[in-house]
Motif scaffolding. Structure first.
Motif, mmCIF file in Angstrom:
data_model
loop_
_atom_site.group_PDB
_atom_site.id
_atom_site.type_symbol
_atom_site.label_atom_id
_atom_site.label_comp_id
_atom_site.label_asym_id
_atom_site.label_seq_id
_atom_site.Cartn_x
_atom_site.Cartn_y
_atom_site.Cartn_z
ATOM 1 N N PRO A 1 0.830 -1.217 0.000
ATOM 2 C CA PRO A 1 0.000 0.000 0.000
ATOM 3 C C PRO A 1 0.860 1.261 0.000
ATOM 4 N N TYR A 2 0.442 2.257 -0.778
ATOM 5 C CA TYR A 2 1.218 3.485 -0.925
ATOM 6 C C TYR A 2 1.242 4.290 0.369
ATOM 7 N N ARG A 3 2.376 4.886 0.614
ATOM 8 C CA ARG A 3 2.567 5.801 1.732
ATOM 9 C C ARG A 3 3.343 7.010 1.226
ATOM 10 N N LEU A 4 3.133 8.155 1.845
ATOM 11 C CA LEU A 4 3.829 9.386 1.477
ATOM 12 C C LEU A 4 4.496 9.964 2.717
ATOM 13 N N ILE A 5 5.761 10.357 2.586
ATOM 14 C CA ILE A 5 6.485 10.998 3.680
ATOM 15 C C ILE A 5 7.035 12.334 3.193
ATOM 16 N N SER A 6 7.110 13.292 4.114
ATOM 17 C CA SER A 6 7.650 14.614 3.764
ATOM 18 C C SER A 6 8.386 15.188 4.973
ATOM 19 N N GLY A 7 9.470 15.918 4.693
ATOM 20 C CA GLY A 7 10.268 16.540 5.746
ATOM 21 C C GLY A 7 10.313 18.038 5.559
ATOM 22 N N SER A 8 10.246 18.781 6.670
ATOM 23 C CA SER A 8 9.991 20.213 6.588
ATOM 24 C C SER A 8 10.925 21.040 7.464
ATOM 25 N N ASP A 9 10.916 22.351 7.201
ATOM 26 C CA ASP A 9 11.596 23.323 8.062
ATOM 27 C C ASP A 9 10.962 23.409 9.443
ATOM 28 N N ASP A 10 9.767 22.853 9.609
ATOM 29 C CA ASP A 10 9.137 22.871 10.929
ATOM 30 C C ASP A 10 9.655 21.748 11.838
ATOM 31 N N MET A 11 10.704 21.038 11.359
ATOM 32 C CA MET A 11 11.433 20.020 12.129
ATOM 33 C C MET A 11 10.659 18.720 12.305
ATOM 34 N N THR A 12 9.642 18.490 11.459
ATOM 35 C CA THR A 12 8.855 17.261 11.557
ATOM 36 C C THR A 12 8.860 16.490 10.240
ATOM 37 N N VAL A 13 8.507 15.209 10.364
ATOM 38 C CA VAL A 13 8.250 14.342 9.216
ATOM 39 C C VAL A 13 6.763 14.000 9.242
ATOM 40 N N ALA A 14 6.073 14.270 8.140
ATOM 41 C CA ALA A 14 4.642 13.950 8.048
ATOM 42 C C ALA A 14 4.468 12.625 7.324
ATOM 43 N N PHE A 15 3.557 11.801 7.832
ATOM 44 C CA PHE A 15 3.282 10.471 7.274
ATOM 45 C C PHE A 15 1.837 10.435 6.804
ATOM 46 N N SER A 16 1.645 10.059 5.536
ATOM 47 C CA SER A 16 0.302 10.028 4.948
ATOM 48 C C SER A 16 0.047 8.684 4.290
ATOM 49 N N GLU A 17 -1.249 8.304 4.231
ATOM 50 C CA GLU A 17 -1.663 7.072 3.583
ATOM 51 C C GLU A 17 -2.563 7.408 2.402
ATOM 52 N N GLY A 18 -2.580 6.517 1.406
ATOM 53 C CA GLY A 18 -3.428 6.762 0.256
ATOM 54 C C GLY A 18 -3.241 5.700 -0.803
#
Length: 362
Positions: free
Chosen positions: A159-176
């Motif tokens: 199953p697909y997952r999306l990750i992103s890293g930001s200047d806000d010092m976090t990693v966001a994890f998404s499903e889809g």
């Protein structure tokens, strides 16, 4: 009199201190990509003297990424435009052009079926978008961040997952798809510069300006470990790249080293020392086939040697800014090209060019 192009001498990547440089990977294993000015440079991985140039962007290009099929490349620029163009023909015909948001594009990722794209950067109203490559229709939202997004990746298997890293010092994890934000990882204490799934999709790595490299489960997003314990590098980590078998990865850091990691044990197998000058900071890396490549702040492209970590197998040099003058001279029977550029460098191509390129003896 007609003229025919005989050879292209490619520029180096255009670098910026403190900003990671994304190297695009050819899924067929033949080439790698990077941006300089308004162009995308395509270089042969085995013989980097073989190069092709894409010049159709009106603004400065920031990143380029192959589709997993290998038939198209998507490139983004500082205005927020994405151009998707053909790789199979010399003309590189444009297939589609989109503007998912207004602002600098920082990273691009595709799903493994080459049907969906994720684009992130410095948008004004939003920092990313996920859409179908052939229509631009949204396939979810890229949420979970309060500041610019530096890096994005999509799990290369279902199953697909999306990750992103930001200047806000976090990693966001998404499903889809459609992609929906699930949660954020807050292990980093400074900017997250790079996030990358392993080729098998079982894990992903998140690297930050705090020197940390976090390894997480690719399906659930749960933290597994931190490479090197408390810190992976003494400086910020700007890029990571996985081995083809997903068992190892390399990391590029501002501490002027590249490290080769055994992911299962979390230990550094090899440390490549790239120098002592500020221009030896390492801002990008790529593991493709048997090649381990890093990019220095100077723009030099380094082919790393596992057996001799203190001396690269080869260093690709060149110009990183506009060339102001070129001349050809004959020295000891050899035709030599001298070129000078705005970066303050004079480069000398010291191989026989008369027969190779049909240049006149000067």
């Amino acid at each position: 009199m007609s003229y025919e192009s005989k050879h292209t001498f490619a520029s180096l990547p255009q670098m910026e201190r403190g900003v990671s440089k994304v190297l695009g990977r050819d899924p067929k294993g033949n080439n790698f990509l990077y941006a300089n000015g308004k162009t995308v440079i395509i270089r042969n991985i085995d013989n980097p003297s073989i190069a092709d140039i894409y010049t159709e962007h009106a603004q400065q290009v920031t990143v380029a990424c192959y589709a997993p099929s290998g038939f198209y490349i998507a490139s983004g620029d500082v205005s927020g435009k994405i151009r998707i163009w053909d790789t199979t023909q010399k003309e590189h015909l444009l297939k589609y052009e989109y503007q998912p948001f207004s602002g600098k594009i920082r990273d691009i990722a595709w799903t493994e079926d080459s049907k969906r794209m994720a684009v992130v950067g410095e948008g004004r109203e939003k920092f990313g978008a996920v859409f179908l490559w052939d229509s631009g229709s949204s396939v979810g939202e890229l949420a979970g961040h309060s500041k610019s997004i530096n890096s994005v990746d999509l799990k290369p298997s279902r199953p697909y997952r999306l990750i992103s890293g930001s200047d806000d010092m976090t990693v966001a994890f998404s499903e889809g798809p459609p992609f929906k934000f699930k949660f954020t990882l807050k292990d980093h204490t400074r900017f997250v510069n790079c996030v990358r799934f392993s080729p098998d999709g079982n894990r992903f790595a998140a690297a930050g300006a705090d020197g940390l490299i976090i390894i997480c489960d690719g399906k659930t997003g749960e933290k597994i470990s931190a490479l090197g314990g408390e810190k992976a590098h003494n400086g910020g980590v700007y890029a990571v790249s996985w081995s083809p078998d997903s068992s190892q990865l390399i990391s590029a850091s501002g501490d002027k080293t590249v490290k080769l990691w055994d992911v299962s044990t979390g230990t550094a197998v090899t440390t490549f020392n790239m120098g002592n000058d500020v221009m030896d900071q390492q801002l990008g890396c790529l593991w493709q086939k048997d090649h381990l490549i890093s990019v220095s702040l100077s723009g030099n492209i380094n082919y790393l040697d596992k057996n001799n970590p203190d001396k690269p197998l080869r260093v690709i040099k060149g110009h990183s800014k506009s060339v102001h003058c070129v001349t050809v001279h004959k020295i000891d029977g050899k035709s030599i090209i001298f070129s000078a550029s705005h970066d303050g460098h004079i480069n000398i191509l010291s191989f026989v060019l008369t027969h190779l390129l049909g240049l006149p003896n000067v």
